[in-house]
Design a protein around this motif. Structure first.
Motif, PDB file in Angstrom:
ATOM      1  N   UNK A  45       0.803  -1.216   0.000  1.00 18.59           N
ATOM      2  CA  UNK A  45       0.000   0.000   0.000  1.00 18.59           C
ATOM      3  C   UNK A  45       0.837   1.268   0.000  1.00 18.59           C
ATOM      4  N   UNK A  46       1.693   1.416   0.983  1.00 15.23           N
ATOM      5  CA  UNK A  46       2.447   2.659   1.101  1.00 15.23           C
ATOM      6  C   UNK A  46       3.376   2.885  -0.082  1.00 15.23           C
ATOM      7  N   UNK A  47       4.188   1.874  -0.402  1.00 11.10           N
ATOM      8  CA  UNK A  47       5.159   2.046  -1.474  1.00 11.10           C
ATOM      9  C   UNK A  47       4.506   2.066  -2.843  1.00 11.10           C
ATOM     10  N   UNK A  48       3.286   1.532  -2.944  1.00  8.02           N
ATOM     11  CA  UNK A  48       2.573   1.548  -4.221  1.00  8.02           C
ATOM     12  C   UNK A  48       1.677   2.779  -4.353  1.00  8.02           C
ATOM     13  N   UNK A  49       1.723   3.653  -3.352  1.00  7.18           N
ATOM     14  CA  UNK A  49       0.909   4.867  -3.398  1.00  7.18           C
ATOM     15  C   UNK A  49      -0.548   4.643  -3.065  1.00  7.18           C
ATOM     16  N   UNK A  50      -0.886   3.500  -2.454  1.00  5.91           N
ATOM     17  CA  UNK A  50      -2.271   3.199  -2.114  1.00  5.91           C
ATOM     18  C   UNK A  50      -2.593   3.510  -0.654  1.00  5.91           C
ATOM     19  N   UNK A  51      -1.609   3.969   0.093  1.00  7.36           N
ATOM     20  CA  UNK A  51      -1.830   4.277   1.507  1.00  7.36           C
ATOM     21  C   UNK A  51      -2.775   5.454   1.671  1.00  7.36           C
ATOM     22  N   UNK A  52      -3.302   5.598   2.866  1.00  2.26           N
ATOM     23  CA  UNK A  52      -4.226   6.687   3.152  1.00  2.26           C
ATOM     24  C   UNK A  52      -3.479   7.839   3.816  1.00  2.26           C
ATOM     25  N   UNK A  53      -3.835   9.025   3.441  1.00  2.00           N
ATOM     26  CA  UNK A  53      -3.266  10.216   4.044  1.00  2.00           C
ATOM     27  C   UNK A  53      -3.730  10.295   5.491  1.00  2.00           C
TER      28      UNK A  53
END
Length: 64
Positions: A45-53
């Protein structure tokens, strides 16, 4: 019913822990299942840009 596990906690950790939160932090930091899940989430998620702000997360939780 979850499987019960036995965990050895060093005496120095028990003596230095000032609260149950401290002990829970130590247990989480040494739990391979928890650490694996954190790594999975970070990679997927985080490294793929899918994490939440964090601002989006805080909107759902009444934290001041």
């Amino acid at each position: 019913m979850p499987t019960q596990r036995t965990v050895e906690i060093p005496e120095s950790v028990l003596i230095s822990a000032q609260s149950l939160d401290d002990l829970e932090d130590w247990l989480a930091a040494h739990d391979p299942v928890f650490l694996g899940e954190v790594r999975r989430i970070r990679n997927e998620e985080d490294l793929a840009g899918k994490g939440k702000d964090i601002a989006e997360v805080l909107k759902r939780w009444p934290i001041e």
